[in-house]
Design an enzyme around this catalytic site. Structure first.
Site, mmCIF file in Angstrom:
data_model
loop_
_atom_site.group_PDB
_atom_site.id
_atom_site.type_symbol
_atom_site.label_atom_id
_atom_site.label_comp_id
_atom_site.label_asym_id
_atom_site.label_seq_id
_atom_site.Cartn_x
_atom_site.Cartn_y
_atom_site.Cartn_z
ATOM 1 N N VAL A 249 0.844 -1.190 0.000
ATOM 2 C CA VAL A 249 0.000 0.000 0.000
ATOM 3 C C VAL A 249 0.879 1.239 0.000
ATOM 4 O O VAL A 249 1.860 1.318 0.733
ATOM 5 C CB VAL A 249 -0.971 0.000 1.208
ATOM 6 C CG1 VAL A 249 -0.220 -0.029 2.531
ATOM 7 C CG2 VAL A 249 -1.916 1.194 1.158
ATOM 8 N N SER A 250 0.564 2.188 -0.870
ATOM 9 C CA SER A 250 1.248 3.475 -0.943
ATOM 10 C C SER A 250 2.748 3.275 -1.192
ATOM 11 O O SER A 250 3.134 2.659 -2.185
ATOM 12 C CB SER A 250 0.964 4.266 0.342
ATOM 13 O OG SER A 250 1.328 5.622 0.203
ATOM 14 N N TRP A 251 3.618 3.746 -0.290
ATOM 15 C CA TRP A 251 5.063 3.523 -0.415
ATOM 16 C C TRP A 251 5.360 2.031 -0.543
ATOM 17 O O TRP A 251 6.201 1.614 -1.344
ATOM 18 C CB TRP A 251 5.751 4.098 0.820
ATOM 19 C CG TRP A 251 7.246 4.012 0.853
ATOM 20 C CD1 TRP A 251 8.139 4.973 0.461
ATOM 21 C CD2 TRP A 251 8.042 2.926 1.355
ATOM 22 N NE1 TRP A 251 9.431 4.553 0.671
ATOM 23 C CE2 TRP A 251 9.398 3.299 1.219
ATOM 24 C CE3 TRP A 251 7.739 1.676 1.899
ATOM 25 C CZ2 TRP A 251 10.446 2.451 1.612
ATOM 26 C CZ3 TRP A 251 8.779 0.844 2.282
ATOM 27 C CH2 TRP A 251 10.118 1.233 2.144
#
Length: 286
Positions: free
Chosen positions: A108-110
């Site tokens: 998720v995300s980074w």
């Protein structure tokens, strides 16, 4: 995903030496027989195991593995900087220590960037790939400047009043009926990273992009995006989907950057539909 900070995890937590580092690793149900491969999860920047533990608790039919990056959660501060290659190699060593060969990979995300790199670096260990609220790295469409400015403020990890005041600006996708509860449950599970840990996470992705390599990614990929994400706009998911030949884009209506939290049941249903589908089954884009 509504666990409180006082709710105990059912995970096994251990400190594991891998890649020349000591990392805090959590795993669920590795000792139970399952027809599904374990899910290796890469967290968002600065986030600790507890922040996403409710997702692992909900996916009761499969094992789940994740770890605190150096300087986050309970993992010791990094001595030397790292990059996606060295950290994905470290993650592979963690799997070796746990006796796990093949995994589904999610980030998720980074952590979505790290998950892409893991799938490209370790294709034989990766069955399927899930990318949530993430981008192709350096070549991305930036989010709301107001959200990005507040994202860099460390108070979002430690100050509930700051989180409550700026939750919608930071993350979007707030359900008015559950707004306060969602904010309280999220801040209750966060532990601030160390300054060095946070800085090294930022540096790890400096100049990194997966875009040139994505057309060569042969895995089946689910891309999950919120259409109200203030940090990673939906267009980034469309870019990923256009670059990956076997990709499906799932848009969470009204979902912000934390749709795994605010749209937990919908997210888990989408994960199960994708991960449990027969190999090679055609899944049209959402």
């Amino acid at each position: 995903m509504t666990a409180s900070k006082d709710e105990p995890m059912t995970a096994t937590i251990e400190m594991i030496e891998a890649g020349g580092r000591t990392l805090r690793v959590a795993h669920w149900r590795l000792d139970q027989q399952s027809e599904h491969p374990p899910l290796l999860f890469f967290n968002g920047i600065g986030a600790n195991i507890e922040a996403v533990a409710p997702l692992a608790e909900m996916l009761t039919e499969r094992a789940f593995v994740m770890f605190d990056m150096p300087g986050t959660g309970e993992s010791p501060d990094p001595v030397l900087p790292y990059n996606p290659f060295t950290m994905c190699w470290t993650a592979s060593q963690i799997l070796d220590r746990l006796g796990v060969e093949t995994v589904d990979v999610m980030g998720v995300s980074w952590g979505g960037a790290m998950a892409q790199h893991f799938a490209l670096q370790h294709p034989k260990r990766t069955r399927r790939l899930v990318l949530a609220a993430t981008t192709a790295g350096m070549l991305m469409v930036p989010g709301n400047p107001a959200a990005l400015t507040k994202m860099a403020d460390p108070r979002r990890y430690i100050d509930p009043e700051f989180m409550n005041e700026h939750f919608a600006t930071l993350y979007g996708g707030v359900d008015p009926d559950g707004e306060a509860h969602q904010k309280d449950s999220h801040i209750g599970r966060l532990k601030p990273p160390s300054p060095r840990g946070y800085m090294y996470q930022l540096l790890a992705m400096l100049g990194w992009t997966s875009l040139p390599a994505l057309p060569f990614l042969s895995k089946e990929v689910l891309i999950m995006m919120g259409d109200d994400d203030q940090i990673v706009p939906l267009i980034n998911g469309r870019i990923l989907a256009s670059a990956i030949r076997n990709a499906r884009l799932q848009v969470m209506k009204g979902g912000g950057h934390l749709f795994l939290l605010t749209h937990a049941d919908e997210s888990v249903a989408a994960l199960r539909e994708f991960l449990d589908a027969p190999e090679g089954e055609d899944r049209a884009a959402a």
